[in-house]
Design a protein around this motif. Structure first.
Motif, PDB file in Angstrom:
ATOM      1  N   VAL A 193       0.862  -1.187   0.000  1.00 40.49           N
ATOM      2  CA  VAL A 193       0.000   0.000   0.000  1.00 40.49           C
ATOM      3  C   VAL A 193       0.897   1.235   0.000  1.00 40.49           C
ATOM      4  N   GLU A 194       0.321   2.379  -0.270  1.00 37.01           N
ATOM      5  CA  GLU A 194       1.106   3.609  -0.260  1.00 37.01           C
ATOM      6  C   GLU A 194       1.587   3.892   1.166  1.00 37.01           C
ATOM      7  N   VAL A 195       2.868   4.222   1.287  1.00 39.85           N
ATOM      8  CA  VAL A 195       3.375   4.671   2.583  1.00 39.85           C
ATOM      9  C   VAL A 195       3.380   6.202   2.550  1.00 39.85           C
ATOM     10  N   PHE A 233       5.228  13.363   2.184  1.00 40.23           N
ATOM     11  CA  PHE A 233       5.730  12.344   1.254  1.00 40.23           C
ATOM     12  C   PHE A 233       4.761  11.172   1.194  1.00 40.23           C
ATOM     13  N   HIS A 234       4.745  10.515   0.051  1.00 43.75           N
ATOM     14  CA  HIS A 234       4.023   9.245  -0.059  1.00 43.75           C
ATOM     15  C   HIS A 234       4.599   8.456  -1.217  1.00 43.75           C
ATOM     16  N   SER A 235       4.210   7.199  -1.299  1.00 42.65           N
ATOM     17  CA  SER A 235       4.744   6.347  -2.360  1.00 42.65           C
ATOM     18  C   SER A 235       3.646   5.995  -3.342  1.00 42.65           C
ATOM     19  N   HIS A 236       4.083   5.676  -4.543  1.00 44.29           N
ATOM     20  CA  HIS A 236       3.178   5.133  -5.549  1.00 44.29           C
ATOM     21  C   HIS A 236       3.538   3.678  -5.780  1.00 44.29           C
ATOM     22  N   VAL A 237       2.538   2.876  -5.973  1.00 44.20           N
ATOM     23  CA  VAL A 237       2.735   1.454  -6.208  1.00 44.20           C
ATOM     24  C   VAL A 237       2.481   1.194  -7.687  1.00 44.20           C
ATOM     25  N   PRO A 293       2.392  13.493  -9.402  1.00 41.99           N
ATOM     26  CA  PRO A 293       1.106  13.685  -8.705  1.00 41.99           C
ATOM     27  C   PRO A 293      -0.073  13.126  -9.514  1.00 41.99           C
ATOM     28  N   SER A 294      -0.900  12.347  -8.857  1.00 41.31           N
ATOM     29  CA  SER A 294      -2.126  11.836  -9.477  1.00 41.31           C
ATOM     30  C   SER A 294      -3.200  12.922  -9.373  1.00 41.31           C
ATOM     31  N   GLY A 295      -4.333  12.685  -9.984  1.00 42.89           N
ATOM     32  CA  GLY A 295      -5.439  13.638  -9.878  1.00 42.89           C
ATOM     33  C   GLY A 295      -5.849  13.850  -8.439  1.00 42.89           C
ATOM     34  N   ARG A 296      -5.849  12.757  -7.707  1.00 39.89           N
ATOM     35  CA  ARG A 296      -6.191  12.830  -6.296  1.00 39.89           C
ATOM     36  C   ARG A 296      -5.141  13.628  -5.514  1.00 39.89           C
ATOM     37  N   ASP A 297      -3.860  13.418  -5.892  1.00 29.92           N
ATOM     38  CA  ASP A 297      -2.785  14.174  -5.236  1.00 29.92           C
ATOM     39  C   ASP A 297      -2.956  15.671  -5.481  1.00 29.92           C
ATOM     40  N   LEU A 298      -3.350  16.025  -6.703  1.00 26.65           N
ATOM     41  CA  LEU A 298      -3.518  17.453  -7.019  1.00 26.65           C
ATOM     42  C   LEU A 298      -4.553  18.097  -6.116  1.00 26.65           C
TER      43      LEU A 298
HETATM   44 ZN   LIG Z   1       0.034   9.946  -5.128  1.00 25.80          ZN
END
Ligand SMILES: [Zn+2]
Length: 132
Positions: A22-24, A80-84, A90-95
């Motif tokens: 999962v994303e950390v 910070f976070h990770s992508h799997v 940045p994803s749409g959600r990250d934006l």
């Molecule tokens: Zn992300």
């Protein structure tokens, strides 16, 4: 904009990303002077969504981490976070998150790639990551 982080701190985040399905995620604490950000401390926080495609910092842990850092004179300078299985952009959600948290967003992936981003006047800008 420049983000300076200890090599071992970045390695620690990547190592956690590699070992997780999962994303950390967590916070970067340090100091900011103009366009220069110095990361003094990396703090992992539970991803309460426990998801491979999204993250949310567990609120109580987050508040505690911020309080402790502030006692030591450090402020939140980044998230910070990770992508799997997905590039560290940045994803749409990250934006959407970046609009709420206008700090640097450091993203890593399980392959060891990384990038840092900031939202400025509605545009995503890449931040230079300097290892120390
Ligand atoms: Zn992300």
């Amino acid at each position: 904009m420049m983000l300076t982080i200890r090599q071992e701190d970045l390695k620690q985040i990547i190592k956690a990303a590699k070992g997780s399905e999962v994303e950390v995620c967590g916070l970067l604490f340090g100091k900011r002077a103009g366009d220069k950000i110095l990361v003094e401390e990396v703090r992992f926080i539970t991803n309460r969504l426990n998801s491979p495609t999204a993250f949310e910092l567990e609120p109580l842990e987050m508040v505690r981490a911020i309080d402790e850092a502030e006692e030591r004179g450090l402020e939140v300078v980044g998230i910070f976070h990770s992508h799997v299985d997905c590039p560290p952009r940045p994803s749409g959600r990250d934006l959407a998150g970046m609009r709420l948290w206008q700090v640097v967003w450091l993203i890593v992936d399980e392959r060891g790639r990384y990038g840092a981003w900031v939202l400025r006047e509605g545009n995503v800008e890449e931040v230079s990551v300097i290892l120390r």
